[in-house]
Design an enzyme around this catalytic site. Structure first.
Site, short mmCIF file in Angstrom:
data_model
loop_
_atom_site.label_atom_id
_atom_site.label_comp_id
_atom_site.label_asym_id
_atom_site.label_seq_id
_atom_site.Cartn_x
_atom_site.Cartn_y
_atom_site.Cartn_z
N LYS A 1 6.11 6.11 7.14
CA LYS A 1 5.68 5.24 8.25
C LYS A 1 6.88 4.77 9.05
CE LYS A 1 1.75 3.46 5.62
NZ LYS A 1 1.19 2.28 4.95
N HIS B 1 0.81 -1.21 0.00
CA HIS B 1 0.00 0.00 0.00
C HIS B 1 0.85 1.27 0.00
CE1 HIS B 1 -2.84 -2.68 2.57
NE2 HIS B 1 -3.08 -2.88 1.30
N TYR C 1 2.29 1.51 13.95
CA TYR C 1 3.09 2.40 13.11
C TYR C 1 2.59 3.83 13.18
CZ TYR C 1 -0.47 1.00 9.61
OH TYR C 1 -1.63 0.70 8.95
N ASP D 1 -6.58 -6.59 -1.09
CA ASP D 1 -5.20 -6.94 -1.41
C ASP D 1 -5.12 -8.08 -2.43
OD1 ASP D 1 -4.24 -4.96 0.23
OD2 ASP D 1 -3.86 -6.29 1.92
#
Length: 183
Positions: A72, A62, A132, A170
């Protein structure tokens, strides 16, 4: 804090110190000054946490497009994951290349993935908990995905396609060629 640049130098593996005694441990997992010294200078605006109950869960690949592109700082506080970053910055000498690192509650490592990279991970254990920090807020319209096992990328995942547990999103993500000119 230990700092290591990976094969793609913009991806940084950071391992905070842990101070243990018979009660458990203490660790400073984020300190703005230490992160700046490591080369991570962008401000974080959102924290996320996921729990994957099964071994073999794949989340990704992603990213978010500008002006909502996210950097991130990823860590695994329970269990273990194989964390992957793919360079999709047009004109980058490492465009289309990937790096990966195992993040776990044992090694306590964190992976910094700046904007301009696809990100994904697979769980190496049951009940893997991932946290994250993000440099931009989630923006659904800016979100993009690439299929986790794209033949063009040749990512060395530690599981087979048959063993991967995927979301429908996904599972139906496009091939890597769709990422051309995203950054």
């Amino acid at each position: 804090m230990r700092v290591e640049r990976l094969a793609i130098p913009d991806i940084i593996l950071v391992t905070p110190a842990r101070f243990a005694d018979d009660r458990g441990f203490f660790s400073e997992t984020y300190n703005i000054e230490r992160m700046r010294e490591a080369g991570i200078t962008e401000p974080f605006v959102q924290d996320n946490q996921s729990l994957s109950c099964q071994k073999g869960v794949v989340r990704g690949l992603h990213c978010q497009l500008a002006p909502h592109a996210q950097g991130k700082l990823v860590r695994c506080s329970k269990g273990a994951i194989w964390d992957v970053a793919v360079d999709i910055r047009s004109g980058s000498p490492t465009y289309g290349q990937w790096v990966a690192a195992e993040l776990s509650e044992q090694n306590w490592a964190q992976l910094w993935i700046p904007p301009g990279f696809l990100h994904g991970f697979c769980t190496l254990t049951e009940n893997a908990e991932v946290q994250y920090k993000c440099t931009a807020l989630y923006h659904k319209e800016s979100e993009r995905s690439v299929i986790w096992n794209s033949a063009a990328l040749r990512i060395e995942w530690p599981l087979s396609a048959e063993d991967a547990v995927l979301s429908e999103k996904d599972m139906n993500a496009p091939e890597f060629s769709a990422a051309r000119d995203w950054f």
